[in-house]
Design a protein around this motif. Structure first.
Motif, PDB file in Angstrom:
ATOM      1  N   SER A 111     102.566  82.800  39.898  1.00 13.92           N
ATOM      2  CA  SER A 111     102.549  82.555  41.339  1.00 13.92           C
ATOM      3  C   SER A 111     101.694  81.334  41.653  1.00 13.92           C
ATOM      4  O   SER A 111     100.883  80.884  40.827  1.00 13.92           O
ATOM      5  CB  SER A 111     101.983  83.772  42.074  1.00 13.92           C
ATOM      6  N   ASP A 112     101.855  80.806  42.869  1.00 15.55           N
ATOM      7  CA  ASP A 112     101.020  79.681  43.286  1.00 15.55           C
ATOM      8  C   ASP A 112      99.551  80.049  43.224  1.00 15.55           C
ATOM      9  O   ASP A 112      98.700  79.246  42.830  1.00 15.55           O
ATOM     10  CB  ASP A 112     101.386  79.255  44.714  1.00 15.55           C
ATOM     11  N   GLU A 113      99.246  81.277  43.622  1.00 13.37           N
ATOM     12  CA  GLU A 113      97.848  81.719  43.639  1.00 13.37           C
ATOM     13  C   GLU A 113      97.279  81.768  42.225  1.00 13.37           C
ATOM     14  O   GLU A 113      96.135  81.348  41.984  1.00 13.37           O
ATOM     15  CB  GLU A 113      97.727  83.087  44.305  1.00 13.37           C
ATOM     16  N   GLU A 114      98.064  82.282  41.286  1.00 10.58           N
ATOM     17  CA  GLU A 114      97.600  82.359  39.895  1.00 10.58           C
ATOM     18  C   GLU A 114      97.399  80.967  39.307  1.00 10.58           C
ATOM     19  O   GLU A 114      96.400  80.698  38.631  1.00 10.58           O
ATOM     20  CB  GLU A 114      98.600  83.155  39.054  1.00 10.58           C
ATOM     21  N   ASN A 115      98.356  80.067  39.564  1.00 13.76           N
ATOM     22  CA  ASN A 115      98.227  78.709  39.051  1.00 13.76           C
ATOM     23  C   ASN A 115      97.059  77.979  39.690  1.00 13.76           C
ATOM     24  O   ASN A 115      96.339  77.226  39.026  1.00 13.76           O
ATOM     25  CB  ASN A 115      99.525  77.932  39.287  1.00 13.76           C
ATOM     26  N   GLN A 116      96.847  78.213  40.982  1.00 14.68           N
ATOM     27  CA  GLN A 116      95.739  77.562  41.655  1.00 14.68           C
ATOM     28  C   GLN A 116      94.403  78.050  41.107  1.00 14.68           C
ATOM     29  O   GLN A 116      93.478  77.264  40.918  1.00 14.68           O
ATOM     30  CB  GLN A 116      95.812  77.824  43.162  1.00 14.68           C
ATOM     31  N   GLU A 117      94.317  79.334  40.822  1.00 17.60           N
ATOM     32  CA  GLU A 117      93.079  79.873  40.257  1.00 17.60           C
ATOM     33  C   GLU A 117      92.802  79.266  38.889  1.00 17.60           C
ATOM     34  O   GLU A 117      91.666  78.880  38.585  1.00 17.60           O
ATOM     35  CB  GLU A 117      93.181  81.395  40.146  1.00 17.60           C
ATOM     36  N   ARG A 118      93.840  79.144  38.069  1.00 15.51           N
ATOM     37  CA  ARG A 118      93.675  78.547  36.747  1.00 15.51           C
ATOM     38  C   ARG A 118      93.301  77.074  36.861  1.00 15.51           C
ATOM     39  O   ARG A 118      92.441  76.570  36.128  1.00 15.51           O
ATOM     40  CB  ARG A 118      94.967  78.699  35.934  1.00 15.51           C
ATOM     41  N   SER A 119      93.933  76.382  37.817  1.00 12.47           N
ATOM     42  CA  SER A 119      93.640  74.965  38.018  1.00 12.47           C
ATOM     43  C   SER A 119      92.203  74.760  38.481  1.00 12.47           C
ATOM     44  O   SER A 119      91.507  73.863  37.993  1.00 12.47           O
ATOM     45  CB  SER A 119      94.609  74.380  39.058  1.00 12.47           C
ATOM     46  N   MET A 120      91.745  75.593  39.408  1.00 14.85           N
ATOM     47  CA  MET A 120      90.383  75.455  39.920  1.00 14.85           C
ATOM     48  C   MET A 120      89.361  75.724  38.824  1.00 14.85           C
ATOM     49  O   MET A 120      88.333  75.054  38.734  1.00 14.85           O
ATOM     50  CB  MET A 120      90.181  76.401  41.101  1.00 14.85           C
ATOM     51  N   GLU A 121      89.648  76.703  37.973  1.00 14.36           N
ATOM     52  CA  GLU A 121      88.735  77.005  36.869  1.00 14.36           C
ATOM     53  C   GLU A 121      88.676  75.830  35.893  1.00 14.36           C
ATOM     54  O   GLU A 121      87.594  75.443  35.429  1.00 14.36           O
ATOM     55  CB  GLU A 121      89.185  78.265  36.134  1.00 14.36           C
TER      56      GLU A 121
END
Length: 423
Positions: free
Chosen positions: A191-201
């Protein structure tokens, strides 16, 4: 030389009917394999019937496909902000400098690093670039098989930006590469949320690394690298904040390697699938003027990025579409570069194409800062690779594996070589 319906270098896909095309446009996303596999068929339909197409993905956005519209939008920073520069956004709370900075601050930021990427400065590193390419080829020499994406397309631009511009020790190259790829190549199944969390990390991990480099420079003395330059630079009489320096780094590393790696990986696949292209390039590789034209045409045909985003700052009418403040636009460089209104025979590679006002390096105030470096990398690569590396084909029983995201490229390219020359 013609491309298939899908992304250049991939196998041609079967034609879609009208309803399938409309549905894919409605769900258009640079993170979608369906979009990627049918890209040029979708682009052609969008240019023809819905040049300001609306996608429901990632919260909804508009996609510009015609050359003139893409060009015009790129030249209206006061109406179309560059923050955020991706759809969906990376998730960073502050703009990444300078690619997500708007006027008037953008010019000052870009000037800080413009000197290092000027034609003169880039020309000075050609001997080092040639050594890098030679070393990569030396490591391949005599091999029966190789993964050209992993062993050629990524190492060259990665080493160039990390070693020549940032002074990152070799032991840390792979770690930084992996972290930045988390940011640039989201999982199309997540999901966008999962990818965004991985990207932010991943972004946080890279920021911590550059913070340690910055502290080291301050304690042990500055060098000739960009971080040293940025920490001593001033904008309007003020030194940069640490976050501004990290913002530069978070742009320069991925922009310095992943975009060029995208072009190289696709070109390497094309050499396997379209050997006539390799023959055409071999015939001109020793002619600098012809090679320069060929590099421009390759960038037009397989641009480094599939698109960048803009954010509408005020209610307006653009290309016949009523846009509201907060609407998002996606500028599709590959579609613009195949627009028959701008380029005769746009789906053919014409190595001596002139004029060639391609948008492969973007356009406007955010035109690729590293365009001169990318040109040098491609030119030196072609000269050394075509002279020394034998022909090859994709290894039977295996296949090239593509990635989607903020760049489109080949992340796995297993090939089998013909006999290497004794020379």
């Amino acid at each position: 030389m013609s491309a298939g319906d899908g992304v250049t270098g991939q196998a041609t896909v079967s034609s879609l009917d009208d309803s399938q095309i409309r549905e894919l446009i409605r769900r258009f996303s640079l993170h979608s394999k369906e979009t990627q596999n049918n890209a040029h068929e979708l682009f052609a339909e969008m240019r023809k019937s819905c040049p300001v197409a609306h996608s429901e993905e990632h919260g909804g956005f508009y996609a510009l496909s015609r050359y003139q519209d893409v060009y015009d939008a790129a030249h209206k920073p006061e109406t179309f902000s560059s923050f955020p520069v991706t759809i969906p956004p990376f998730g960073n709370p502050t703009p990444m400098i300078p690619i997500e900075a708007d006027p008037p601050h953008h010019r000052n930021y870009r000037t800080l690093v413009g000197r290092q990427f000027s034609p003169k400065s880039v020309a000075s590193i050609e001997p080092y670039m040639r050594e890098m390419v030679a070393k990569i080829i030396d490591d391949l020499a005599g091999s029966t098989e190789a993964d050209l994406a992993k062993e050629v397309a990524v190492p060259l631009p990665l080493r160039a930006i990390l070693e020549l511009y940032l002074g990152v020790p070799e032991k840390d190259w792979d770690m930084l590469k992996d972290q930045f790829l988390y940011m640039l190549q989201p999982d199309p199944e997540a999901s966008d949320e999962e990818n965004q969390e991985r990207s932010m990390e991943a972004g946080l991990n890279c920021t911590k690394y550059f913070a340690e480099m910055l502290e080291d420079r301050r304690v042990n003395g500055y060098g000739t690298d960009l971080i040293s330059d940025l920490d001593q630079a001033e904008v309007d009489g003020e030194r940069l904040e640490d976050d501004e320096i990290f913002g530069f780094c978070l742009v320069l590393v991925p922009a310095g390697f992943d975009t060029t790696a995208s072009v190289l990986s696709r070109l390497l696949l094309m050499f396997a699938e379209q050997p006539e292209l390799r023959s055409q390039l071999e015939a001109i590789v020793d002619d600098p003027d012809k090679l320069d034209l060929a590099v421009e045409e390759l960038v037009r045909y397989i641009p480094p990025q599939p698109g960048v985003a803009r954010n509408v700052t005020e209610k307006c009418t653009f290309a016949g579409e009523e846009l509201d403040e907060g609407d998002r636009l996606l500028l599709l460089w590959p579609s613009a570069n195949r627009d028959p209104e701008e380029f005769p025979n746009p789906d053919e590679i014409v190595l001596d194409r002139q004029p060639n006002r391609h948008l492969g390096f973007g356009s406007g105030i955010h035109r690729c800062l590293g365009a001169h470096l990318a040109r040098l990398e491609l030119k030196v690569f072609l000269q050394e690779f075509l002279r020394r590396v034998p022909r090859y084909h994709v290894t039977p029983g295996q296949e090239a594996v593509w990635h989607t995201g903020n760049t489109w490229g080949v992340k796995k390219l297993p090939v089998t070589f013909e006999a290497w020359s004794a020379n």
